[in-house]
Design a protein around this motif. Structure first.
Motif, PDB file in Angstrom:
ATOM      1  N   GLY A 160       8.376  10.936   6.429  1.00  0.00           N
ATOM      2  CA  GLY A 160       7.175  10.114   6.371  1.00  0.00           C
ATOM      3  C   GLY A 160       7.333   8.892   7.248  1.00  0.00           C
ATOM      4  N   SER A 161       6.218   8.355   7.731  1.00  0.00           N
ATOM      5  CA  SER A 161       6.262   7.159   8.572  1.00  0.00           C
ATOM      6  C   SER A 161       5.040   6.303   8.275  1.00  0.00           C
ATOM      7  CB  SER A 161       6.311   7.532  10.055  1.00  0.00           C
ATOM      8  OG  SER A 161       5.137   8.230  10.428  1.00  0.00           O
ATOM      9  N   PHE A 162       5.146   5.011   8.589  1.00  0.00           N
ATOM     10  CA  PHE A 162       4.014   4.113   8.385  1.00  0.00           C
ATOM     11  C   PHE A 162       4.053   2.990   9.411  1.00  0.00           C
ATOM     12  CE2 PHE A 162       7.443   2.128   6.046  1.00  0.00           C
ATOM     13  CZ  PHE A 162       7.263   0.765   6.281  1.00  0.00           C
ATOM     14  N   ASP A 163       2.882   2.446   9.692  1.00  0.00           N
ATOM     15  CA  ASP A 163       2.719   1.306  10.591  1.00  0.00           C
ATOM     16  C   ASP A 163       1.594   0.450  10.013  1.00  0.00           C
ATOM     17  OD1 ASP A 163       2.017  -0.499  12.610  1.00  0.00           O
ATOM     18  OD2 ASP A 163       2.550   0.889  14.202  1.00  0.00           O
ATOM     19  N   LEU A 164       1.958  -0.674   9.405  1.00  0.00           N
ATOM     20  CA  LEU A 164       0.999  -1.575   8.775  1.00  0.00           C
ATOM     21  C   LEU A 164       0.874  -2.830   9.628  1.00  0.00           C
ATOM     22  CD1 LEU A 164      -0.780  -2.534   6.356  1.00  0.00           C
ATOM     23  CD2 LEU A 164       1.337  -3.468   5.375  1.00  0.00           C
ATOM     24  N   ARG A 165      -0.365  -3.197   9.973  1.00  0.00           N
ATOM     25  CA  ARG A 165      -0.582  -4.374  10.803  1.00  0.00           C
ATOM     26  C   ARG A 165      -1.641  -5.280  10.174  1.00  0.00           C
ATOM     27  NH1 ARG A 165      -1.618  -1.701  16.657  1.00  0.00           N
ATOM     28  NH2 ARG A 165      -0.429   0.180  16.236  1.00  0.00           N
ATOM     29  N   GLY A 191      -0.156 -12.844  13.331  1.00  0.00           N
ATOM     30  CA  GLY A 191      -0.028 -11.397  13.255  1.00  0.00           C
ATOM     31  C   GLY A 191       1.202 -10.976  12.482  1.00  0.00           C
ATOM     32  N   PHE A 192       1.104  -9.827  11.810  1.00  0.00           N
ATOM     33  CA  PHE A 192       2.228  -9.288  11.040  1.00  0.00           C
ATOM     34  C   PHE A 192       2.240  -7.774  11.204  1.00  0.00           C
ATOM     35  CE2 PHE A 192       3.694  -7.245   7.094  1.00  0.00           C
ATOM     36  CZ  PHE A 192       4.999  -7.717   7.064  1.00  0.00           C
ATOM     37  N   THR A 193       3.436  -7.219  11.413  1.00  0.00           N
ATOM     38  CA  THR A 193       3.609  -5.770  11.538  1.00  0.00           C
ATOM     39  C   THR A 193       4.784  -5.316  10.692  1.00  0.00           C
ATOM     40  OG1 THR A 193       2.782  -5.791  13.818  1.00  0.00           O
ATOM     41  CG2 THR A 193       4.008  -3.852  13.125  1.00  0.00           C
ATOM     42  N   GLU A 207       1.925  18.584  10.142  1.00  0.00           N
ATOM     43  CA  GLU A 207       1.959  17.143  10.371  1.00  0.00           C
ATOM     44  C   GLU A 207       0.603  16.569   9.994  1.00  0.00           C
ATOM     45  OE1 GLU A 207       5.061  17.251  14.163  1.00  0.00           O
ATOM     46  OE2 GLU A 207       2.942  16.743  14.466  1.00  0.00           O
ATOM     47  N   GLN A 208       0.612  15.525   9.184  1.00  0.00           N
ATOM     48  CA  GLN A 208      -0.629  14.888   8.744  1.00  0.00           C
ATOM     49  C   GLN A 208      -0.570  13.404   9.046  1.00  0.00           C
ATOM     50  OE1 GLN A 208      -1.639  12.586   6.145  1.00  0.00           O
ATOM     51  NE2 GLN A 208      -3.754  12.917   6.782  1.00  0.00           N
ATOM     52  N   GLN A 209      -1.670  12.851   9.527  1.00  0.00           N
ATOM     53  CA  GLN A 209      -1.724  11.430   9.825  1.00  0.00           C
ATOM     54  C   GLN A 209      -3.038  10.847   9.319  1.00  0.00           C
ATOM     55  OE1 GLN A 209      -1.314  10.345  13.970  1.00  0.00           O
ATOM     56  NE2 GLN A 209      -0.448   8.365  13.439  1.00  0.00           N
ATOM     57  N   THR A 210      -2.946   9.681   8.688  1.00  0.00           N
ATOM     58  CA  THR A 210      -4.105   8.964   8.161  1.00  0.00           C
ATOM     59  C   THR A 210      -4.159   7.584   8.801  1.00  0.00           C
ATOM     60  OG1 THR A 210      -3.965  10.104   6.032  1.00  0.00           O
ATOM     61  CG2 THR A 210      -5.209   8.039   6.089  1.00  0.00           C
ATOM     62  N   ARG A 211      -5.341   7.213   9.280  1.00  0.00           N
ATOM     63  CA  ARG A 211      -5.534   5.900   9.885  1.00  0.00           C
ATOM     64  C   ARG A 211      -6.666   5.194   9.154  1.00  0.00           C
ATOM     65  NH1 ARG A 211      -5.029   7.196  16.407  1.00  0.00           N
ATOM     66  NH2 ARG A 211      -2.820   7.760  16.351  1.00  0.00           N
ATOM     67  N   LEU A 212      -6.380   4.005   8.634  1.00  0.00           N
ATOM     68  CA  LEU A 212      -7.354   3.237   7.869  1.00  0.00           C
ATOM     69  C   LEU A 212      -7.463   1.837   8.456  1.00  0.00           C
ATOM     70  CD1 LEU A 212      -6.219   4.199   4.248  1.00  0.00           C
ATOM     71  CD2 LEU A 212      -8.067   5.238   5.579  1.00  0.00           C
ATOM     72  N   ARG A 213      -8.697   1.388   8.651  1.00  0.00           N
ATOM     73  CA  ARG A 213      -8.957   0.010   9.043  1.00  0.00           C
ATOM     74  C   ARG A 213      -9.489  -0.698   7.810  1.00  0.00           C
ATOM     75  NH1 ARG A 213      -6.426   2.441  11.899  1.00  0.00           N
ATOM     76  NH2 ARG A 213      -6.598   2.770  14.147  1.00  0.00           N
ATOM     77  N   LEU A 214      -8.663  -1.551   7.222  1.00  0.00           N
ATOM     78  CA  LEU A 214      -8.962  -2.172   5.941  1.00  0.00           C
ATOM     79  C   LEU A 214      -9.615  -3.542   6.143  1.00  0.00           C
ATOM     80  CD1 LEU A 214      -5.565  -1.280   4.235  1.00  0.00           C
ATOM     81  CD2 LEU A 214      -7.709  -0.004   4.149  1.00  0.00           C
ATOM     82  N   LEU A 238     -10.221  -7.661   5.796  1.00  0.00           N
ATOM     83  CA  LEU A 238      -9.378  -8.850   5.953  1.00  0.00           C
ATOM     84  C   LEU A 238      -8.370  -8.724   7.095  1.00  0.00           C
ATOM     85  CD1 LEU A 238      -8.675  -9.603   2.181  1.00  0.00           C
ATOM     86  CD2 LEU A 238     -10.504 -10.521   3.636  1.00  0.00           C
ATOM     87  N   GLY A 239      -8.628  -7.817   8.059  1.00  0.00           N
ATOM     88  CA  GLY A 239      -7.768  -7.728   9.221  1.00  0.00           C
ATOM     89  C   GLY A 239      -6.582  -6.802   9.092  1.00  0.00           C
ATOM     90  N   PHE A 240      -6.508  -5.976   8.028  1.00  0.00           N
ATOM     91  CA  PHE A 240      -5.399  -5.037   7.842  1.00  0.00           C
ATOM     92  C   PHE A 240      -5.757  -3.677   8.428  1.00  0.00           C
ATOM     93  CE2 PHE A 240      -4.421  -8.126   4.554  1.00  0.00           C
ATOM     94  CZ  PHE A 240      -3.039  -8.192   4.600  1.00  0.00           C
ATOM     95  N   ARG A 241      -4.741  -2.976   8.906  1.00  0.00           N
ATOM     96  CA  ARG A 241      -4.883  -1.575   9.309  1.00  0.00           C
ATOM     97  C   ARG A 241      -3.564  -0.867   9.046  1.00  0.00           C
ATOM     98  NH1 ARG A 241      -4.952  -0.636  15.712  1.00  0.00           N
ATOM     99  NH2 ARG A 241      -4.068   1.340  14.993  1.00  0.00           N
ATOM    100  N   ILE A 242      -3.654   0.408   8.728  1.00  0.00           N
ATOM    101  CA  ILE A 242      -2.439   1.171   8.444  1.00  0.00           C
ATOM    102  C   ILE A 242      -2.558   2.566   9.032  1.00  0.00           C
ATOM    103  CG2 ILE A 242      -3.308   1.937   6.179  1.00  0.00           C
ATOM    104  CD1 ILE A 242      -0.347   1.858   5.232  1.00  0.00           C
ATOM    105  N   ASP A 243      -1.479   3.010   9.653  1.00  0.00           N
ATOM    106  CA  ASP A 243      -1.314   4.393  10.091  1.00  0.00           C
ATOM    107  C   ASP A 243      -0.160   4.977   9.295  1.00  0.00           C
ATOM    108  OD1 ASP A 243      -3.189   3.666  11.907  1.00  0.00           O
ATOM    109  OD2 ASP A 243      -1.990   4.061  13.688  1.00  0.00           O
ATOM    110  N   ALA A 244      -0.415   6.056   8.582  1.00  0.00           N
ATOM    111  CA  ALA A 244       0.622   6.692   7.768  1.00  0.00           C
ATOM    112  C   ALA A 244       0.684   8.169   8.116  1.00  0.00           C
ATOM    113  CB  ALA A 244       0.340   6.513   6.275  1.00  0.00           C
ATOM    114  N   GLY A 245       1.903   8.692   8.221  1.00  0.00           N
ATOM    115  CA  GLY A 245       2.071  10.090   8.585  1.00  0.00           C
ATOM    116  C   GLY A 245       3.098  10.792   7.722  1.00  0.00           C
TER     117      GLY A 245
END
Length: 663
Positions: free
Chosen positions: A570-575, A584-586, A531-538, A540-547
């Protein structure tokens, strides 16, 4: 009365003596052991304390740690993530989480971890077992999000601390508490399929008191993924629930915590059989829980003692009403009582060893017309110990050996050890390794219940000679915090499972008799993968968790893949959040590969194999703050309208919107 060579009366006496001896020994220990205060001055008195940047977690070791310092890898779904998800219950919240697979039927939504079935995953609420498994599954749709502060997920065997059912991992739902002197919230949402969610809560906090009350009503119409038959794919659901949590601090050393909750859930659907009979199905579930217990801190704050009493009543009423006839009508009622007393003592010894000693005593009673005599009773006692040994401070090296001994009136004595290591070669890199054994005790249904289905012509009989299912597991993991904006985790797992309980056909006594089946310990299985998970804080207020997860799950006895497990997921959570505008957008979703299912469709005694196609789910939510005390939102669940009558009975595309107001 005697089970598996264990005298019940003798067992009860041993339990009582063990509790008294344990409390006496711990009180003595508190006066002689040397301990030092926590160097960072943090307060681990309340398990639910959260800091601005990271929560305090308790599930992996049954003791409080900041998430970044936890010796056992723990994943957390925070309150902020809950509010942005658009989910209305724990099942919707978990379905797009990395490394998690939901299982669904008309009776419930369960969860798989590391390829192990829902019956191998322990579900806790505030660290206490959630009762009422049906077909081995705790229905996570019973837990509404208005009650949830956070969810802690520990993957891999945890039986060394929690006993039965924790072979695949533990899901711990931590409920909300008051964080301000006065707080309140009202939430209302409506959508497709007459989906309606109305909830509210109020909280009070003062010196010495913390009280929180929440309640809600939730409704959804039935839906049908195959209009060619009369069956409904998803039941109509109406649920109302209420819960309270109150903590009273008597002084700086003693506090008492009490929790109660009640839920009533009504489900209705339509079924049919091969002969063309149509049935109206009704199911009413009621769940009552109550717990109370003190927590005592000893002088110098190096130790504390927790004692709790817990009770839950699960009542299930199930009715089958055949249209136009009464021959196949069924009316069943099941009552499950679970009472538990637990004692846990935590003590810091000589600044390097943090010792945890605990004991649990459980009584279960099942009342059902499908049990000979009408009732079944079960007693369990357990002792567990764990040492969090800080071998080195710099670089950090922590060992976490532990073991648990369970005594069960149904199968006797069972031991489960575990050892975990955490090594931080640098401040931004953590390496973990663990080995553990797990087990799942046979449940009442497998031991005692008799199920007859005259419309199909078969009977399933319980088997009181069943043994526990067991596992041996290895987990290797790494966490790398590359910067404040990027982090990466990777976990490798290997589980070997023996004595799996399956339904097997018995020889028929006479031609024309109903087919007879029973439960037997017949299969072995293996799950392995990563299992692999990547978390990025981008910017302009974006963040993504991808697994991404790769799960190779094999039934070794039958030489085939375990049913329903996808090799790839695979899974993702973009905010996105615009602080100035309050916008806010998810976007959340998952992509799941091929899955295999097995069923004897032609009656020749050999299962046919069916491969289910890959699918993807996507959910969107847009929110807008309305001043300081309100939020409007609009969203869509299952945007791509995925679903299959048999292999993926999820709710079709649903559009919803609503308002939330808060103090």
């Amino acid at each position: 009365m005697r089970w598996a060579g264990v005298s019940v009366s003798g067992m009860v006496l041993v339990m009582i003596r063990s509790v008294l001896s344990l409390i006496f020994a711990l009180c003595c220990l508190s006066g002689v052991a040397h301990a030092e205060p926590e160097p960072d001055g943090s307060d681990a008195w309340d398990e639910d304390i959260t800091h601005d940047l990271e929560p305090v977690v308790v599930t992996g070791s049954r003791t409080a740690h900041r998430l970044s310092d936890a010796p056992v890898a723990t994943e957390v779904i925070t309150r902020d993530a809950i509010e942005n998800s658009g989910a209305e219950n724990a099942a919707e919240l978990l379905e797009d989480h990395s490394g998690v697979q939901m299982t669904r039927s008309f009776r419930g939504a369960g969860i798989r971890l590391q390829g192990l079935d829902a019956k191998h995953v322990l579900i806790l609420v505030n660290g206490e077992r959630l009762g009422g498994r049906i077909e081995g599954v705790i229905d996570l749709r019973r837990i509404p999000v208005e009650e949830i502060q956070r969810i802690e997920i520990v993957k891999g065997p945890s039986s060394a601390l929690y006993g039965s059912d924790a072979m695949g991992g533990v899901i711990n739902v931590v409920t909300r508490e008051s964080r301000k002197p006065l707080e309140g919230e009202v939430h209302a949402s409506v959508g497709s399929f007459t989906t309606t969610d109305i909830s509210g809560r109020v909280g009070l906090k003062s010196d010495g008191w913390n009280s929180h009350l929440s309640g809600g009503w939730h409704h959804r119409d039935a839906y049908d993924l195959n209009p060619a038959n009369p069956d409904t794919s998803g039941s109509e659901v109406s649920q109302w629930n209420v819960a309270q949590r109150t903590q009273r601090r008597l002084n700086d050393k003693v506090s008492i915590l009490a929790r109660t909750s009640y839920l009533r859930r009504h489900m209705a659907g339509v079924d049919s059989n091969a002969a063309g009979a149509v049935f109206d199905r009704r199911n009413i579930t009621e769940v009552l829980t109550a717990s109370v217990g003190p927590r005592i801190r000893f002088k110098g704050r190096p130790a504390d003692l927790r004692v709790s009493g817990y009770y839950t009543l699960f009542r299930d009423q199930f009715a089958y009403d055949q249209r136009g006839a009464t021959a196949l009508d069924r009316l069943e009622e099941t009552q499950e009582h679970l009472a538990q007393v637990s004692v846990q003592y935590d003590r810091l010894l000589r600044s390097q060893h943090f010792l945890t000693i605990g004991s649990e005593y459980t009584y279960e009673r099942l009342k059902s017309g499908r049990i000979e005599g009408g009732t079944g009773d079960r007693y369990r006692g357990a002792l567990y110990v764990q040492d969090e040994w800080t071998i080195r401070d710099s670089p950090t090296l922590v060992a976490l050996p532990g073991a648990r001994l369970d005594v069960d009136s149904s199968f006797g004595v069972h031991g489960t050890p575990k050892v975990a290591l955490r090594f931080d070669p640098t401040s931004d890199l953590a390496l973990r390794a663990s080995y553990g054994m797990g087990f799942r005790a046979p449940v009442f249904k497998e031991l005692l219940l008799i199920f007859e289905n005259p419309s199909v012509g078969y009977v399933v009989e319980g088997n009181p000679e069943l043994r526990p299912e067991t596992s041996h597991s290895v987990n290797l993991g790494t966490e790398w915090t590359a910067s404040q904006r990027a982090s990466f985790t990777l976990n490798l797992f290997w589980n070997e499972i023996d004595n799996l309980i399956f339904i097997e056909k018995l020889d028929e006594d006479e031609v024309g008799d109903s087919q007879r089946f029973t439960y037997l310990n017949v299969d072995s299985a293996r799950t392995r993968g990563l299992e692999q998970q990547t978390r990025l804080r981008l910017p302009l207020g974006f963040r993504i968790d991808a697994g991404y997860s790769l799960t190779d799950a094999q039934n070794l006895t039958r030489d085939r893949r375990l049913a329903g497990r996808a090799l790839h997921r695979g899974s993702f959570d973009l905010r996105y959040r615009h602080q100035d505008l309050g916008l806010g957008f998810t976007a959340r979703g998952s992509v799941v590969g091929y899955r295999f299912f097995y069923e004897d469709t032609d009656g020749d005694g050999v299962d046919e194999t069916e491969r289910a196609d890959p699918y993807a789910t996507v959910g969107l939510r847009l929110s807008q703050e309305l001043g300081e005390h309100g939020t409007a939102f609009l969203g869509v669940r299952n945007l791509l309208d995925a679903g299959h009558e048999e292999h993926l009975p999820i709710q079709p595309r649903t559009i919803y919107g609503g308002l939330t107001g808060h103090l």
